[in-house]
Design a protein around this motif. Structure first.
Motif, mmCIF file in Angstrom:
data_model
loop_
_atom_site.group_PDB
_atom_site.id
_atom_site.type_symbol
_atom_site.label_atom_id
_atom_site.label_comp_id
_atom_site.label_asym_id
_atom_site.label_seq_id
_atom_site.Cartn_x
_atom_site.Cartn_y
_atom_site.Cartn_z
ATOM 1 N N ALA A 2 0.723 -1.226 -0.005
ATOM 2 C CA ALA A 2 -0.117 0.107 -0.071
ATOM 3 C C ALA A 2 0.966 1.205 -0.015
ATOM 4 O O ALA A 2 2.094 1.363 0.419
ATOM 5 N N ASP A 3 0.321 2.272 -0.646
ATOM 6 C CA ASP A 3 1.073 3.525 -0.589
ATOM 7 C C ASP A 3 0.668 4.396 0.810
ATOM 8 O O ASP A 3 -0.501 4.750 0.742
ATOM 9 N N LYS A 4 1.799 4.490 1.492
ATOM 10 C CA LYS A 4 1.391 5.042 2.905
ATOM 11 C C LYS A 4 1.164 6.667 2.636
ATOM 12 O O LYS A 4 1.026 7.253 3.770
ATOM 13 N N LEU A 6 -0.708 8.459 1.235
ATOM 14 C CA LEU A 6 -2.202 8.922 0.598
ATOM 15 C C LEU A 6 -2.984 9.527 1.819
ATOM 16 O O LEU A 6 -2.771 8.954 2.898
ATOM 17 N N ARG A 23 -2.695 12.051 -3.203
ATOM 18 C CA ARG A 23 -1.172 11.714 -3.054
ATOM 19 C C ARG A 23 -0.525 13.157 -2.545
ATOM 20 O O ARG A 23 -1.040 14.192 -2.478
ATOM 21 N N CYS A 51 -11.751 4.146 -2.050
ATOM 22 C CA CYS A 51 -10.608 3.195 -1.910
ATOM 23 C C CYS A 51 -10.597 2.063 -2.781
ATOM 24 O O CYS A 51 -9.432 1.637 -3.004
ATOM 25 N N THR A 56 -6.752 0.699 -2.517
ATOM 26 C CA THR A 56 -6.139 0.712 -1.118
ATOM 27 C C THR A 56 -7.228 0.461 -0.065
ATOM 28 O O THR A 56 -8.290 0.201 -0.460
ATOM 29 N N GLU A 60 -4.986 2.222 5.526
ATOM 30 C CA GLU A 60 -3.773 2.535 4.939
ATOM 31 C C GLU A 60 -3.562 4.044 4.650
ATOM 32 O O GLU A 60 -2.413 4.428 3.971
ATOM 33 N N MET A 61 -4.446 4.833 5.202
ATOM 34 C CA MET A 61 -4.103 6.354 4.822
ATOM 35 C C MET A 61 -3.246 6.812 5.693
ATOM 36 O O MET A 61 -3.118 6.510 6.818
#
Length: 263
Positions: A2-4, A6, A23, A51, A56, A60-61
Motif C-alpha cells: 500500500a502507498d502510505k 495517501l 497523493r 478506496c 487501497t 492505509e491512509m
C-alpha cells in the motif's frame, strides 16, 4: 504494498458524502460521491468506493481529514476541519483565481469571499430555508417526474420559462403543481425553477458583495441551466469545474497535507 503517502478528505454533508484520496504531491488518486449524508451509510459507502478506485483501504491512509455537517460524528477521522475553510481551500485548488465562491449544497448556500492570496476573509450563508438549494431542486424534480440530474436537459427545451414566485419550498411545490394542472410545459417550468434558484443564490451573493472571478461549487454547479441563470442575474462570469462538488473534500485533503498531519 500500500502507498502510505495517501491522504483522504471526506466531506459529509446533509444530502451527500464526498470523498477524495490525494497523493502527497497534491494530485488526486481517487474520488467518490454518494447521495447520502450525515446519519446514513453514505460516509462509509463513499470511503469504500474511493478506496476501491484507488486500490487501497481506509486504514492505509497516512491521514483522514473530515469536514462538513457530519465531521464530528465520523469516527475514522484523524482531524476535523471547518467546512468554510475547506471549501475555500478546495475552491482555490480547483480554480486558483477564485475571489468569490458560491457553494450551493443540499440544504444551504454559502458565499465565501477570498483574499487575493486565496484565504477566507468573509462569508455569508443561508441555512434557514431550503429554497435555492439542492433539496429545493430535488423536490421540484419529483413533482416534474424526472431525476434531478436531468433537470438542466429538460430546461434546455424551454420556450417560455414559467415564473415561480414563491420563496418557500412548500409553497413553490404547490405552485409548480398548479402550473402543471394548468397545462404549462414541463420544460418551461424547469427553466422557471432554475431561474428561481439563481435569484436566491444571486441575492446572497449581492449581500456578500461579489468580487470577481466568481467560482461556483456544490452539486448544483453541475446544472448548466442554473449556472446560466446565475450568470444572467449577476451579470458576471460564473466559473465551474467538473469536480466542483468535491471542493470541501479536496480542501480537507490539501489542508491535511499542508499541515503535515499524520497518524
Amino acid at each position: 504494498m500500500a502507498d502510505k503517502n495517501l491522504i483522504m478528505g471526506v466531506d459529509i454533508g446533509s444530502a451527500a458524502t464526498k470523498c477524495v484520496i490525494m497523493r502527497e504531491n497534491g494530485t488526486i488518486a481517487a474520488e467518490a460521491v454518494v447521495p447520502a449524508g450525515t446519519g446514513t451509510t453514505g460516509p462509509s459507502r463513499a470511503v469504500s468506493a474511493a478506496c476501491e478506485a484507488a486500490g487501497t483501504a481506509p486504514d492505509e491512509m497516512s491521514c483522514v481529514a473530515a469536514t462538513g455537517y457530519g465531521r464530528n460524528t465520523f469516527s475514522d477521522a484523524d482531524i476535523c476541519l471547518s467546512e468554510l475553510v475547506c471549501h475555500a481551500k478546495g475552491a482555490v485548488w480547483l480554480f486558483p483565481e477564485s475571489r468569490t465562491v458560491a457553494d450551493v449544497g443540499g440544504q444551504d448556500v454559502k458565499v465565501l469571499t477570498l483574499s487575493s492570496d486565496g484565504k477566507l476573509s468573509n462569508f455569508i450563508m443561508n441555512d434557514k430555508c431550503a429554497a435555492g438549494t439542492g433539496r429545493f431542486l430535488e423536490v421540484m424534480a419529483r413533482v416534474l417526474e424526472t431525476d434531478v440530474s436531468l433537470m438542466d436537459e429538460l430546461a434546455a427545451g424551454a420556450k417560455e420559462p414559467v415564473e415561480i414566485s414563491s420563496t418557500c419550498t412548500v409553497f413553490a411545490e404547490s405552485e409548480v403543481i398548479s402550473r402543471l394542472s394548468q397545462g404549462s410545459d414541463k420544460r418551461d417550468i424547469a427553466a422557471g425553477i432554475h431561474h428561481s434558484v439563481a435569484v436566491r443564490v444571486a441575492s446572497l451573493c449581492k449581500r456578500s458583495g461579489v468580487i470577481p472571478p466568481l467560482f461556483m461549487t456544490g452539486g448544483l454547479s453541475h446544472n448548466k441551466d442554473v449556472v446560466r441563470a446565475l450568470r444572467a442575474e449577476l451579470a458576471t462570469d460564473v466559473f465551474t469545474d467538473t469536480r466542483g462538488q468535491l471542493a470541501g473534500a479536496i480542501g480537507a485533503a490539501v489542508l491535511a497535507i499542508e499541515r503535515g498531519t499524520k497518524r
